[in-house]
Design an enzyme around this catalytic site. Structure first.
Site, PDB file in Angstrom:
ATOM      1  N   GLU A  57       0.843  -1.195   0.000  1.00  0.00           N
ATOM      2  CA  GLU A  57       0.000   0.000   0.000  1.00  0.00           C
ATOM      3  C   GLU A  57       0.880   1.247   0.000  1.00  0.00           C
ATOM      4  OE1 GLU A  57      -3.254  -0.232   2.777  1.00  0.00           O
ATOM      5  OE2 GLU A  57      -3.253   1.931   3.101  1.00  0.00           O
ATOM      6  N   GLU A  83      -3.203  10.304   3.302  1.00  0.00           N
ATOM      7  CA  GLU A  83      -4.365  10.276   4.186  1.00  0.00           C
ATOM      8  C   GLU A  83      -4.520  11.620   4.895  1.00  0.00           C
ATOM      9  OE1 GLU A  83      -5.381   6.184   6.000  1.00  0.00           O
ATOM     10  OE2 GLU A  83      -3.205   6.394   6.217  1.00  0.00           O
TER      11      GLU A  83
END
Length: 213
Positions: free
Chosen positions: A88, A92
């Site tokens: 990943e 964010e």
């Protein structure tokens, strides 16, 4: 694998899949825009319909307005969301403070590489471009054309190498670390709308494989 020279050629995303709450996600291919809404139904998550192995991924994003404490809104790459061994690469936004963004990356489910970056603006005030440039030996996180972080593969250390989908979501993360990560959820300004436009994915690095592999 595509010629490395082609890794960073991009084109507009043509099609998406919606993982949950489809009624809270709208996609307009003509304008290349996606809207995610968080309200009493919860949030929603969209993803590309294909995985990619390396390349440049970008979107202009306007994050939700108002008191967004508790929420997480994002754009990221993942080999498969929810898989404990996923690779990943993340941008964010943490709802408690919209003047910062967190970057991170995971290899075989192991992260703990978080960094916090001051944006120099409120991410809900307008559209800004967020770009991930993923190469076999490096990752760059870029905001409005400026590299804010670069990670390089080191000998003997794991590095993201699984084909990955492009994802984005809005969700309530207030339960994590007793609210210390994104803040306690308030909800006073719901519905919260996160806008994505000019979403770009690589031209030549799509990988044909099943979603569950």
């Amino acid at each position: 694998m595509a010629d490395p020279a082609l890794h960073h050629q991009t084109h507009p995303i043509k099609e998406i899949a919606i993982d949950y709450t489809p009624e809270a996600c709208t996609h307009c291919p003509v304008s290349n825009s996606i809207t995610l809404t968080f309200d009493h139904r919860g949030g929603a998550r969209w993803r590309s319909t294909t995985r990619f192995l390396y390349g440049t991924f970008s979107s202009r994003i306007q994050c939700p307005e108002g008191n967004t404490s508790g929420l997480n809104f994002n754009i990221y790459l993942s080999s498969l969301e929810g898989d404990k061994s996923q690779d990943e690469i993340d941008f964010e936004f943490l709802g408690k403070d919209k003047t910062i963004v967190q970057t991170n990356y995971y290899t075989t489910g192991i992260g703990n590489r978080e960094q916090i970056h001051d944006l120099g603006f409120d991410c809900s005030d307008g559209f800004h471009e967020y770009t991930i440039k993923w190469n076999p030996d490096s990752i760059e996180w870029v905001i409005d054309g400026k590299v804010v972080r670069r990670a390089e593969r080191k000998e003997g250390e794991a590095f993201p190498e699984k084909p990955m989908f492009l994802y984005a979501s809005v969700w309530d993360a207030s339960y994590i670390a007793e609210g210390r990560w994104t803040g306690p959820y308030n909800g006073c300004d719901a519905p919260y709308v996160c806008l994505y436009k000019d979403i770009q994915v690589p031209v030549a690095t799509a990988v044909e494989c099943s979603r569950d592999s």
